[in-house]
Design an enzyme around this catalytic site. Structure first.
Site, short mmCIF file in Angstrom:
data_model
loop_
_atom_site.label_atom_id
_atom_site.label_comp_id
_atom_site.label_asym_id
_atom_site.label_seq_id
_atom_site.Cartn_x
_atom_site.Cartn_y
_atom_site.Cartn_z
N CYS A 55 37.89 38.58 34.73
CA CYS A 55 38.85 39.68 34.95
C CYS A 55 40.27 39.15 35.12
O CYS A 55 41.23 39.87 34.84
CB CYS A 55 38.45 40.50 36.17
SG CYS A 55 38.04 39.54 37.63
N GLU B 99 38.47 44.86 43.82
CA GLU B 99 39.01 43.93 42.83
C GLU B 99 38.49 44.43 41.49
O GLU B 99 37.31 44.31 41.19
CB GLU B 99 38.56 42.50 43.13
CG GLU B 99 39.36 41.44 42.38
CD GLU B 99 38.77 41.08 41.04
OE1 GLU B 99 39.08 41.80 40.06
OE2 GLU B 99 38.01 40.11 40.96
#
Length: 524
Positions: free
Chosen positions: A273, A239
């Site tokens: 993020c 990720e």
């Protein structure tokens, strides 16, 4: 003489206060932890799921009873506000444990497959899930509790052992995570917490026999780990970064859209993020949207969360502050304008504070619109229609999240499906990371694989298919040895029977097939 143990010193980024120390582990510690975990996992993996659930369920009690302590630790170690810590880390962790405990048995249940053709009706297949063994988790400093917590829970419930390495910057949170799983009666060595410098952690995990690696962090490091993992074909879930787009349609609820943009783009000081970084607003509502955004941003309170009376806390690292300032200066040098900016606390004792900043006159030639800024900065562009918004939203090498803001849900869903991102929300943004049932992960260079939800749980196991022949009295298959012209002719006829447009050829093929059916029940 006793060896002197190296320590990681931990400081409050907002005040500079020393919070504590965390012993640093070695590569040899990693090797020992993985080998110990492998021996314990063979027993843990054979344990009934309900028993694994029973042993892990008390962690919820620990979270509930220590929620205030955990929130304060996260706030002091990371710099975010305690409300952010409670809303985006502790509550999602509690809900995640409840969700995975409830559905682990269902996720791990054998799944029977329907026969693909009547010709193979005697073959009954099912897929079972097999745990990998030892799962390695390398987690970041921006959500130091919630990100690793869900992955730990999923891995353990799926029958794996876990070796966890958290960020050096947030070791106090990491040690609190360790305490959470020491609270329950897990077999010794099943869960191991390690403190390693980031530059050696990935190599140490991959070179010492980890069975699968979960990494959350930068694109560059993710690419390196994927290349390193390829040497042994160790599976990875990555990720990575995001530079995520928000599309505001002409019929959007402006109040809601502005509120959502501010929270999803500026909470955790913008260090998310999956947070909003780029906003594309339809020209018909651009002016009122911007007026309200300016009013709200300039009213934000930024400082140290001593009394829970600020909306945005401190940035976690000086390195990230430097990146944010670089992106802003690059944008200004290329023609951008600071449209709105909040004030920060004037207390000289507070550090690592950045104002929330809204930039206009931005273009995709600027770093702020192309790379991950990871700070309290929003770049806003006016667009003439939805097609232009989609084109700009997809003009990125990253694709973690996105959002569409519209009162017309049918239209919004169509637009959402056109955004090249792993998670797209309608009239909201970022919060889906807190939904245990929704998978989390990105397109393009935002990563591979998924965490969270059933897809994330499936990443903790590998599928094995079992094919069972329910006709034990059969002697051999039609295509087994010995071969002959008759066998070839019959199999060729089978192809005609299955796919020919001619009814006559299908019948002829069926007759040809019937000629070799008896060999199914005869010995060679």
């Amino acid at each position: 003489m006793e060896d002197i143990k190296m320590m990681t010193e931990c400081f409050n980024p907002a005040t500079g206060e020393k919070l504590g120390e965390s012993p640093v582990n070695t590569v040899e510690d990693v090797a020992r932890a993985i080998q110990k975990a492998k021996s314990i996992q063979t027993i843990w993996g054979k344990m009934p799921v309900r028993e694994r659930v029973r042993l892990l369920r008390p962690v919820r009690q620990f979270l509930s009873e220590h929620a205030d302590e955990i929130a304060e630790t996260i706030s002091r170690d990371n710099g975010k506000t305690r409300i952010d810590a409670m809303a985006t880390e502790i509550l999602p962790a509690i809900m995640a444990l409840a969700y995975y405990s409830k559905y682990a048995k269902t996720f791990l249940k054998d799944r029977h497959l329907k026969a693909g053709s009547i010709l193979f009706a005697n073959k009954r297949s099912y897929i079972r899930r097999e745990s990998f063994g030892v799962i390695g988790i390398i987690s970041p400093w921006n959500y130091p509790f919630a990100i690793p917590f869900s992955e730990i829970v999923m891995a353990l419930l799926a029958g794996n052992a876990v070796v966890l390495k958290t960020a050096s910057e947030t070791q106090m949170v990491g040690r609190l995570l360790e305490k959470c799983f020491q609270f329950v009666e897990l077999p010794q060595g099943l869960f191991t917490y390690l403190n390693l410098p980031g530059k050696i952690a990935g190599d140490a995990f991959l070179e010492n026999g980890i069975d699968k690696l979960f990494f959350t962090g930068s694109v560059a490091t993710g690419k390196y780990l994927m290349k390193k993992a390829s040497e042994k074909l160790t599976p990875v879930v990555l990720e990575l970064g995001g530079n995520d787009a928000m599309i505001v349609c002409e019929d959007a609820d402006i109040d809601r859209a502005v509120g959502g943009a501010m929270w999803a783009g500026l909470s955790n000081a913008g260090q998310s993020c999956g947070g909003v970084e780029r906003i594309y607003v339809h020209e018909k509502i651009y002016q009122p949207f911007m007026e309200l955004l300016k009013e709200k941003v300039e009213a934000l309170r930024i400082g140290y969360d001593a009394d829970i009376d600020v909306e945005i806390g401190a940035m976690t690292t000086q390195r990230q502050i430097d990146t944010v300032n670089l992106h802003i200066q690059d944008a200004l040098a290329k023609g951008a304008t600071i449209f709105a900016q909040s004030k920060i606390s004037d207390n000289p004792n507070y550090h690592h504070l950045l104002p929330a900043t809204v930039l206009t006159d931005v273009t995709h030639e600027m770093l702020v619109m192309r790379d991950e800024t990871f700070g309290p900065v929003l770049g806003v562009m006016k667009v003439k229609d939805d097609d232009e918004a989609i084109r700009l939203a997809n003009d990125s090498n990253l694709g973690l999240t996105g959002s569409v803001w519209s009162k017309n849900r049918r239209h919004a869903k169509k637009l959402a499906a056109r955004i090249h991102a792993g998670a797209v929300t309608i009239n909201d943004h970022l919060m889906s990371h807190g939904l245990a049932e929704t998978p989390w992960g990105g397109f393009k260079e935002s990563g591979i694989g998924r965490t969270h939800g059933r897809l994330g749980f499936d990443e903790m196991t590998q599928p094995q298919v079992i094919i069972n022949d329910i006709l034990p009295f059969a002697k051999r298959q039609m295509w087994w040895y010995p071969y002959s012209v008759k066998i070839y002719s019959s199999l060729s006829g089978l192809a005609q029977m299955l796919a020919s447009k001619s009814f006559f050829k299908r019948v002829k093929g069926f007759i040809s097939l019937m000629k070799i059916v008896p060999r199914f029940f005869t010995k060679w």
